[in-house]
Design an enzyme around this catalytic site. Structure first.
Site, PDB file in Angstrom:
ATOM      1  N   LYS A  17       0.638  -1.404  -0.027  1.00 37.95           N
ATOM      2  CA  LYS A  17       0.014   0.110  -0.038  1.00 37.95           C
ATOM      3  C   LYS A  17       0.815   1.282  -0.283  1.00 37.95           C
ATOM      4  CE  LYS A  17      -1.937   2.282   3.402  1.00 37.95           C
ATOM      5  NZ  LYS A  17      -1.925   2.879   4.472  1.00 37.95           N
ATOM      6  N   ASP A  52      -6.110   1.148   0.640  1.00 40.70           N
ATOM      7  CA  ASP A  52      -6.451   1.050   1.860  1.00 40.70           C
ATOM      8  C   ASP A  52      -7.663   0.649   2.443  1.00 40.70           C
ATOM      9  OD1 ASP A  52      -8.644   2.560   0.518  1.00 40.70           O
ATOM     10  OD2 ASP A  52      -7.311   4.869   1.717  1.00 40.70           O
TER      11      ASP A  52
END
Ligand code: SF4
Length: 290
Positions: free
Chosen positions: A188, A207
């Site tokens: 991420k 996310d």
């Protein structure tokens, strides 16, 4: 009201997956009555509801016609996201790849607003990656305390700074494999830095917002962020990966919030069959598709 349609009230359960019921009214068959027969005595008189039911009986195989990953559906979702969020980008304040990396590490389990309150003073106090690399994690803890999980975050930031200075000449690498060697950096964070700063589409940021909304829009059924990313990479065109991530994150902040999404204001509403929708103009949801 958007698109000139009158929405139905949402069900208490949040599911709107039944066809609106037509009032049941008994209809006598004139021909049958005139002929004085045709149906044995006691045979059930057809009702409007039963006629409608017969007419709307799903054809064999029709139930599988709905495909949440159909290219035209995906294209329409992307088009509407472009209308809603034409030029969005990362909301974390930064002026270099290093600052973005630090801000992204600090944003875990926190909000961008919270991180943006902390980072200006942090980067004034420690203006270079070398300045961070010279710290012990404990020295950084008071500065990042308000973002939560401050001990782990301090360790990650200082550890990343030390490795960048030692192994990458003080420069944040623009390569996924190298970024993943930094403490506290998973896909991420690496995707945020690669996409936002280096404009490299190596993957999609997954996310909490992308996780939730990808599932609501049936772009994935997975729960694991890496598997969600793999699913998204298959259906979202590569040239859209960077923007799509930002758009979905903004959508998650503004409308498609975790509790009580604002479906009545959502431009994607009639494409969405999420079970927890709070409003629906969709006549038939996927479970009822004929
Ligand atoms: S209709 Fe509601 S649940 Fe679906 S994407 Fe829009 S806000 Fe989210």
């Amino acid at each position: 009201m958007p698109r000139g349609r009158t929405p139905r009230q949402p069900a208490r359960t949040g599911r709107q997956d039944r066809v609106a019921r037509t009032p049941v009214r008994q209809v006598k068959s004139k021909t049958s009555a005139a002929r004085g027969g045709g149906k044995p005595a006691g045979a059930p008189i057809p009702t409007q509801a039963s006629v409608l039911h017969r007419k709307s009986k799903p054809k064999v195989g029709a139930a599988s016609a709905y495909n949440s990953l159909a290219p035209d559906r995906i294209a329409e979702i992307l088009k509407r996201l472009d209308q809603l969020y034409p030029e969005v980008t990362c909301a974390l304040t930064h002026s270099s790849a290093w600052e973005l990396l630090v801000a992204t590490i600090l944003s875990a389990q926190s909000t961008d607003v919270n991180v943006n309150r902390v980072t200006p003073e942090l980067f004034r106090k420690y203006p270079t990656v070398e300045a961070f690399a010279a710290l012990a994690p404990e020295q950084l803890e008071p500065d990042v305390r308000s973002t939560g999980f401050f001990r782990n975050k301090s360790k990650s930031v200082v550890g990343a700074a030390k490795k960048i200075v030692a192994d990458f000449g003080g420069q944040v690498p623009d390569d996924m494999a190298k970024l993943l060697t930094l403490p506290g950096v998973a896909r991420k964070t690496a995707n945020v830095v690669l996409g936002t700063w280096f404009k490299k589409a190596d993957g999609l940021v997954v996310d909490t917002h992308v996780h939730r909304i990808s599932r609501r829009l049936e772009l994935t059924t997975k729960d694991d962020p890496q598997k969600i990313e793999q699913d998204l990479m298959k259906v979202i065109p590569r040239e859209k990966w960077i923007l799509f991530s930002h758009q979905i994150i903004w959508h998650g902040r503004k409308l498609c919030i975790a509790r009580k999404p604002k479906c009545v204001d959502c431009l994607l509403e009639n494409l969405c069959h999420a079970a927890d929708k709070t409003w629906s103009t969709v006549e038939m949801h996927k479970n009822a598709k004929a």
